[in-house]
Write a protein that holds these residues in place. Sequence first.
Motif, mmCIF file in Angstrom:
data_model
loop_
_atom_site.group_PDB
_atom_site.id
_atom_site.type_symbol
_atom_site.label_atom_id
_atom_site.label_comp_id
_atom_site.label_asym_id
_atom_site.label_seq_id
_atom_site.Cartn_x
_atom_site.Cartn_y
_atom_site.Cartn_z
ATOM 1 N N ILE A 49 0.645 -1.360 -0.026
ATOM 2 C CA ILE A 49 0.113 -0.058 0.127
ATOM 3 C C ILE A 49 0.964 1.182 -0.466
ATOM 4 O O ILE A 49 1.896 1.192 1.216
ATOM 5 N N PRO A 50 0.202 1.996 -0.847
ATOM 6 C CA PRO A 50 1.312 3.483 -1.007
ATOM 7 C C PRO A 50 0.687 5.092 -0.484
ATOM 8 O O PRO A 50 -0.295 4.740 0.406
ATOM 9 N N VAL A 51 2.249 4.608 0.773
ATOM 10 C CA VAL A 51 1.991 5.508 2.200
ATOM 11 C C VAL A 51 2.725 6.770 1.770
ATOM 12 O O VAL A 51 3.501 7.219 1.393
ATOM 13 N N LEU A 52 2.413 8.266 2.271
ATOM 14 C CA LEU A 52 2.810 9.313 2.530
ATOM 15 C C LEU A 52 3.326 9.724 4.221
ATOM 16 O O LEU A 52 2.374 9.147 4.831
ATOM 17 N N LEU A 53 4.099 10.208 4.415
ATOM 18 C CA LEU A 53 4.655 9.870 5.686
ATOM 19 C C LEU A 53 4.568 11.394 6.341
ATOM 20 O O LEU A 53 5.239 12.136 5.563
ATOM 21 N N GLN A 54 2.779 11.108 7.492
ATOM 22 C CA GLN A 54 3.546 13.332 7.743
ATOM 23 C C GLN A 54 4.012 13.545 8.195
ATOM 24 O O GLN A 54 4.027 13.033 10.469
ATOM 25 N N ILE A 55 4.318 14.798 8.924
ATOM 26 C CA ILE A 55 5.151 14.909 9.466
ATOM 27 C C ILE A 55 4.998 16.293 10.012
ATOM 28 O O ILE A 55 3.956 17.652 9.275
ATOM 29 N N HIS A 56 5.421 16.597 11.372
ATOM 30 C CA HIS A 56 4.473 18.183 12.091
ATOM 31 C C HIS A 56 5.291 18.732 11.773
ATOM 32 O O HIS A 56 6.654 18.676 11.811
ATOM 33 N N THR A 63 6.990 -5.553 4.735
ATOM 34 C CA THR A 63 7.056 -6.211 3.313
ATOM 35 C C THR A 63 5.642 -5.306 2.511
ATOM 36 O O THR A 63 5.172 -5.067 1.459
ATOM 37 N N HIS A 64 4.355 -4.808 3.151
ATOM 38 C CA HIS A 64 3.558 -4.394 2.087
ATOM 39 C C HIS A 64 3.104 -2.907 2.656
ATOM 40 O O HIS A 64 1.938 -2.914 2.328
ATOM 41 N N VAL A 65 4.156 -2.284 2.710
ATOM 42 C CA VAL A 65 3.870 -0.422 2.267
ATOM 43 C C VAL A 65 4.914 -0.313 1.110
ATOM 44 O O VAL A 65 6.718 -1.191 0.717
ATOM 45 N N THR A 108 20.632 5.563 3.026
ATOM 46 C CA THR A 108 20.358 4.218 3.474
ATOM 47 C C THR A 108 19.008 3.433 4.031
ATOM 48 O O THR A 108 19.312 3.911 4.886
ATOM 49 N N LEU A 109 17.722 3.259 3.280
ATOM 50 C CA LEU A 109 16.814 2.942 3.757
ATOM 51 C C LEU A 109 16.103 1.823 2.815
ATOM 52 O O LEU A 109 16.501 1.911 1.974
ATOM 53 N N PRO A 110 15.477 1.101 3.556
ATOM 54 C CA PRO A 110 14.484 0.057 3.136
ATOM 55 C C PRO A 110 14.388 0.315 1.479
ATOM 56 O O PRO A 110 13.913 0.707 1.257
ATOM 57 N N SER A 111 14.427 -0.957 1.000
ATOM 58 C CA SER A 111 13.360 -0.917 -0.341
ATOM 59 C C SER A 111 12.557 0.092 -1.155
ATOM 60 O O SER A 111 12.254 0.055 -1.246
ATOM 61 N N PHE A 112 11.096 -0.278 0.429
ATOM 62 C CA PHE A 112 10.268 0.167 -0.041
ATOM 63 C C PHE A 112 10.080 1.503 0.741
ATOM 64 O O PHE A 112 8.833 1.842 0.209
ATOM 65 N N VAL A 113 11.325 1.557 1.513
ATOM 66 C CA VAL A 113 10.906 3.241 0.423
ATOM 67 C C VAL A 113 11.617 3.913 -0.406
ATOM 68 O O VAL A 113 13.695 4.110 -0.609
ATOM 69 N N ASN A 114 11.340 5.177 -0.924
ATOM 70 C CA ASN A 114 11.439 5.264 -2.716
ATOM 71 C C ASN A 114 10.751 7.285 -2.236
ATOM 72 O O ASN A 114 9.439 7.136 -3.021
#
Length: 226
Positions: free
Chosen positions: A109-116, A144-146, A182-188
Motif C-alpha cells: 500500500i502506497p503511503v506518505l509519512l506525515q511530518i509535524h 513488506t506490504h507498504v 540508506t533506507l529499506p527498499s520499500f522507501v522510495n
Amino acid sequence: MDIKANLEQIKKSFPNPACQLIAVSKTKPLADLQDAYGVGIRDFGENKVQEIQAKQPEMPADTRWHMIGHLQSNKVKYIAPFIHLIHGVDSFKLLLEIDRQGKKIDRAIPVLLQIHIATEESKFGFDQEELEAMLSSPEFVSMTHVQVKGLMGMATFTANLEQIRSEFRGLKQLFEELKNRTLPSFVNLKELSMGMSGDYQIAQDEGSTMVRIGSAIFGSRNYPSP
Ligand SMILES: *Cc1c(COP(=O)(O)O)cnc(C)c1O
C-alpha cells in the motif's frame, strides 16, 4: 460554483505546472466530483473513511482516491484494497497496521509519512524524534506490504506567509536529507505533498510535488471537517 472555471484558474496560477493536483472533495456531493472528473480530474482527496467508501463505488474505476486526513488504525482495512495513496500516516502504529492489512490482501500500500511542521499542537504528524525512532527500529525494516513514497505536511494556519514558507522549506530539507540516507527498499521518496487552497503557491515555490486543494475548487465547506 463553476468547478471547471476554478480548476482552470488554479492550474494557470501554478508556479510549477508539473505539480500534481489532488482535488479535495471531502463533504462535497457526488455531482461535484463528477463535474471535476468531467474536466479531467482523476485524483480526489477525502478525509473520512466512510465518505470514501460511499463515493468510491459511484465514481468511474480509474478515479484515484487519496486519504488525506487522520486515519484510525481500525479503519485501514476498509480502504486497503483500493486506496491510491494514504497521505496522513502519522504514527508507526498506523504504518504497521497498514502493512498488516496489505499482507492480508497481498498489496503493497502506497503511503506518505506525515511530518509535524506547524506550531499548532493540534496538527498530526511525526516529530523528528519519533521519525528517527521508527526508521531505526527492526520492525520498520521488516515490513513488506507498504511503499513509502514521500512526505506530507501541513503548515500553521496563519496569515504570516514567511512562517508558512519556512515550515515548507524545513519539510523539503528533511525530504532531501532522507533521500540521501540508506533506507529499506520499500522507501522510495519521490513525493512531497504540501500546499492547500491558501498556500499552494508558496508550497510549490518550496518544492512541493503534490498540492491538496479543496475550497478553491469546490467552494467553502458547509461544516468543518477535521
Ligand atoms: C481539507 C484539507 C485540505 C484542503 O483544504 P482547502 O483549504 O479547502 O484547500 C488539504 N489537506 C488536508 C489534510 C485537508 O484536511
